[in-house]
Write a protein that holds these residues in place. Structure first.
Motif, PDB file in Angstrom:
ATOM      1  N   TYR A  85      62.158  45.518  21.749  1.00 37.55           N
ATOM      2  CA  TYR A  85      63.481  44.979  22.094  1.00 37.55           C
ATOM      3  C   TYR A  85      63.731  44.907  23.597  1.00 37.55           C
ATOM      4  CZ  TYR A  85      63.870  46.154  17.191  1.00 37.55           C
ATOM      5  OH  TYR A  85      63.622  46.284  15.854  1.00 37.55           O
ATOM      6  N   ALA A  86      62.711  45.165  24.399  1.00 38.03           N
ATOM      7  CA  ALA A  86      62.810  44.917  25.840  1.00 38.03           C
ATOM      8  C   ALA A  86      62.358  43.480  26.045  1.00 38.03           C
ATOM      9  CB  ALA A  86      61.906  45.869  26.613  1.00 38.03           C
ATOM     10  N   PHE A  87      63.154  42.669  26.732  1.00 39.05           N
ATOM     11  CA  PHE A  87      62.816  41.258  26.834  1.00 39.05           C
ATOM     12  C   PHE A  87      62.921  40.763  28.271  1.00 39.05           C
ATOM     13  CE2 PHE A  87      67.382  41.487  26.096  1.00 39.05           C
ATOM     14  CZ  PHE A  87      67.896  40.581  27.019  1.00 39.05           C
ATOM     15  N   ASP A  88      62.184  39.691  28.513  1.00 40.99           N
ATOM     16  CA  ASP A  88      62.346  38.937  29.745  1.00 40.99           C
ATOM     17  C   ASP A  88      62.266  37.467  29.378  1.00 40.99           C
ATOM     18  OD1 ASP A  88      59.703  38.508  29.149  1.00 40.99           O
ATOM     19  OD2 ASP A  88      58.939  39.004  31.141  1.00 40.99           O
ATOM     20  N   VAL A  89      62.584  36.602  30.315  1.00 39.27           N
ATOM     21  CA  VAL A  89      62.488  35.165  30.076  1.00 39.27           C
ATOM     22  C   VAL A  89      61.624  34.553  31.169  1.00 39.27           C
ATOM     23  CG1 VAL A  89      64.686  35.001  28.862  1.00 39.27           C
ATOM     24  CG2 VAL A  89      64.641  34.701  31.342  1.00 39.27           C
TER      25      VAL A  89
END
Length: 348
Positions: free
Chosen positions: A331-335
């Motif tokens: 659930y750690a995200f980047d774009v």
């Protein structure tokens, strides 16, 4: 059987969709999808305003999700994977979809998966009744991207040629703006061109005889500007002809380079995807030329040419089926606002 929710929020459309992956294999099936376009909101500004786009995604994404689940008669708890567009696109807009997807995944204890926006377009024809088979050559014409590639399977992409400046979609949009047409310019220019003479103005076909498969449309845009300035006060009377001549130049380059790519590859199958793939003249000319050469052409359904959640859910499902990527529960995200398609690997 797996149920995969897809969320698209890369630019000015909010899309949510649900696909089912059959337990025994086979192509994923679209159960329901919902789409909200921000065209009317951005039209007043002549183009996409990133901050407004992000705020509208926030307003739309959860109601659309509820609508899609209701249409499919699926409960939120029944989802197996939540997929979202990780890039490329507008950073703020991407963060909305990524944040909602990861929040849903965390709340449900279900894995999430970030998807490449252009891969979504590339695989969108698999949602159609006339789905292609691997391998094939693909013409990807979406917004600021015009690419020809060899596709041997999910995640197996080889770039054959691409734009070195303005893409075909940008040429449509920028030329439309020069003609005073409202946002979104590309479809408006195509509509106006239907009443014009495509041979009225002699416009350049950049790189048509370059010997490679790359594209360049910046020179065409400059030629349209020059012609519009020459017409001056007479432009309104000749606007349809200039639009038709512009469209004809773009389409001729796309068709000839694409057919050349297919012939050089030795394949007999072509996929056309992305927003410009909905252009009527492009489809007509590609269909005619390819039929004469025994080439099968596949397109997404017209309503799935624009950005949509169905293509994101489909791409996620096909990547999972092919073992090209694994959903996870971190659930750690980047774009990735900038993210070349050919950089995708199994660990993307």
């Amino acid at each position: 059987m797996q149920l995969i929710l897809g969320i698209e929020s890369s630019c000015d459309e909010t899309g949510v969709a649900l696909v089912r992956v059959p337990a025994g294999g086979g192509l994923p099936q679209l159960l329901a999808h919902g789409l909200h376009s921000q065209i009317e909101m951005h039209r007043a500004y002549g183009g996409v305003v990133p901050e407004l786009a992000s705020r509208d995604h926030i307003r739309r994404v959860l109601p659309l999700t509820e609508q899609v689940l209701a249409d499919a008669q699926v409960a939120l708890a029944d989802l197996d994977v939540v997929a979202f567009t990780r890039g490329p696109g507008l950073a703020g807009a991407l963060l909305v979809g990524a944040g909602v997807a990861c929040a849903l995944g965390a709340a449900l204890g279900k894995p999430v998966l970030g998807v490449h926006h252009l891969e979504g377009h590339l695989l969108s024809p698999f949602l159609s009744a006339d789905a292609p088979q691997f391998p094939f050559v693909a013409l990807l014409v979406s917004g600021g991207h015009t690419q020809l590639m060899r596709v041997d399977g999910v995640g197996q992409y080889t770039i054959l040629g691409e734009t070195i400046d303005d893409a075909a979609g940008e040429a449509f949009d920028k030329s439309a703006k020069l003609l005073g047409l409202p946002y979104p310019g590309g479809p408006e220019l195509a509509k106006l061109a239907e009443g014009g003479n495509p041979q009225a103005f002699k416009l350049p076909r950049p790189l048509l005889h370059s010997g490679d498969l790359d594209f360049s449309f910046a020179g065409l845009k400059t030629a349209v500007l020059t012609q519009a300035n020459k017409l001056g006060a007479d432009l309104p009377a000749h606007k349809a002809d200039l639009a038709a001549s512009t469209q004809a130049a773009i389409v001729e380059v796309l068709v000839k380079k694409t057919v050349k790519a297919v012939q050089q590859s030795g394949m007999q199958r072509l996929v056309v995807a992305g927003g410009v793939g909905a252009n009527r003249l492009l489809r007509e000319q590609l269909n005619a030329v390819c039929a004469a050469r025994g080439i099968r052409v596949h397109y997404p359904e017209l309503h799935l040419c624009t950005d949509n959640g169905a293509m994101i859910a489909m791409a996620a499902a096909m990547r999972l089926q092919a073992g090209q990527q694994q959903a996870d529960c971190s659930y750690a995200f980047d774009v990735k606002p900038r993210w070349p398609l050919d950089s995708i690997t199994a660990s993307a």
